[in-house]
Scaffold this active site. Structure first.
Site, short mmCIF file in Angstrom:
data_model
loop_
_atom_site.label_atom_id
_atom_site.label_comp_id
_atom_site.label_asym_id
_atom_site.label_seq_id
_atom_site.Cartn_x
_atom_site.Cartn_y
_atom_site.Cartn_z
N ASP A 155 49.78 31.96 121.00
CA ASP A 155 48.86 32.97 121.53
C ASP A 155 47.45 32.60 121.08
O ASP A 155 47.14 32.68 119.89
CB ASP A 155 49.21 34.36 121.02
CG ASP A 155 50.50 34.91 121.63
OD1 ASP A 155 51.36 34.09 122.03
OD2 ASP A 155 50.65 36.15 121.70
N LYS A 219 47.15 37.70 128.32
CA LYS A 219 47.38 38.83 127.42
C LYS A 219 46.11 39.65 127.30
O LYS A 219 45.01 39.09 127.25
CB LYS A 219 47.82 38.27 126.05
CG LYS A 219 48.04 39.29 124.95
CD LYS A 219 48.49 38.56 123.68
CE LYS A 219 48.55 39.49 122.48
NZ LYS A 219 48.95 38.78 121.24
N LYS A 255 51.10 40.05 129.34
CA LYS A 255 51.42 40.68 128.06
C LYS A 255 50.34 41.68 127.67
O LYS A 255 49.24 41.28 127.27
CB LYS A 255 51.57 39.62 126.97
CG LYS A 255 51.87 40.21 125.58
CD LYS A 255 52.02 39.11 124.54
CE LYS A 255 52.17 39.69 123.13
NZ LYS A 255 52.32 38.61 122.11
#
Length: 318
Positions: A155, A219, A255
């Site tokens: 991430d 995300k 996400k």
């Protein structure tokens, strides 16, 4: 998880993006007020939400013990007696992944093996999380280090200063370099830091650029901003995912992270995915929820579904 090879940066597409804020707010409001599931259907949705959680610990006081506890819960997210009562005891339900700092990846690998969950993905935040205010070479080294320790998902955070100044070409090049550092066997999830981007139009443009650069997931936020995952931001990002899929044929995951704490919240986000992208995007390979406390409330609601009463805190230890 789907692999997105990316494409050449199309600035015509990026610059042509415009978001109608009132229309987005109206559409987002329907997901929070008019879309509900009840009784056994709600229990099923909550179990699906469990399988999509990136169970997370990203605290300054993280220790080996914290990670062990997290990994055991990742392997056993819902009490076995509750699963048995719902007829789901043999389905092997686990969370979607565990998410830790790169310095704790090795601990997570060992803890998951000990808990019998070696197949659960390990996501590591990298690239100077959460602010991203470190030299780019250092960010790439952190990615390589996390992968070397056993991370299977990375991430990253984008440079919000570049996005705010409209330097989308530089944003694209940085994400593309991070994708190259991950290789083809480690999936890249790109955090946009939407609470820092100012406008939904910037959110949409950042989503497009991240996907063009090869992000396998986009995300919402780090969970450390003042404003994190909101439904208008989520709607904006999934519309970008849908447009990207229609134009390229490549599927990109989504996400939301930060501020998602209740079972009701998780159902609202699942409803968003179902209505905007379809059932395929309601599974862990294309949808994750970044959360640390959400699982406790979901288990509490499932306890109520099975027994008709709510559990005391000590009956559902995190």
């Amino acid at each position: 998880m789907a692999y997105n090879p990316g494409m050449e940066l199309d600035m015509g597409w990026v610059n042509g993006a415009v978001v109608d804020l009132p229309a987005v707010n109206r559409r987002a409001a329907t997901l929070l007020t008019k879309r509900t599931v009840k009784k056994s259907w709600q229990a099923a949705w909550l179990l699906r939400a469990v399988t999509c959680i990136d169970l997370t610990t990203l605290s300054g006081d993280d220790t080996v013990t914290n990670v062990q506890r997290l990994c055991f819960k990742a392997c056993n997210p819902i009490r076995q007696d509750l699963l048995d009562a719902m007829g789901m005891g043999d389905y092997g339900i686990t969370v979607g992944a565990v998410c830790v700092y790169s310095a704790r990846v090795k601990d997570a690998v060992q803890s998951l093996k000990q808990a019998g969950g070696a197949a659960i993905p390990i996501a590591s935040v990298a690239t100077g999380f959460p602010a991203g205010q470190v030299p780019f070479e250092t960010r790439l080294k952190e990615i390589s280090m996390a992968i070397g320790l056993g991370a299977t998902e990375i991430d990253i955070v984008i440079s919000r200063d570049l996005a705010l100044s409209g330097d989308w070409g530089k944003v694209y090049e940085e994400i593309k370099a991070c994708k190259a550092a991950c290789g083809e066997n480690v999936h890249l999830k790109t955090i946009l830091g939407t609470g820092d981007l100012g406008t939904l139009t910037n959110v949409y443009k950042a989503s497009l650029v991240a996907m063009m650069a090869g992000s396998d997931f986009i995300k919402t936020s780090t969970g450390k901003e003042g404003v994190n995952a909101t439904m208008p931001v989520g709607l904006t990002m999934v519309r970008a995912i849908r447009e990207y899929f229609h134009k390229t044929g490549f599927k990109v995951g989504f996400k939301p992270a930060g501020g998602i704490r209740t079972a009701k919240d998780s159902c609202a986000w699942l409803a968003l995915m179902k209505e905007e992208l379809g059932d395929e995007w309601m599974r862990a390979d294309l949808f994750r929820i970044g959360a640390s406390s959400l699982l406790t409330d979901i288990e509490r609601q499932l306890y109520h579904f099975v027994t008709g009463r709510y559990a005391a805190a000590h009956q559902l230890p995190m």
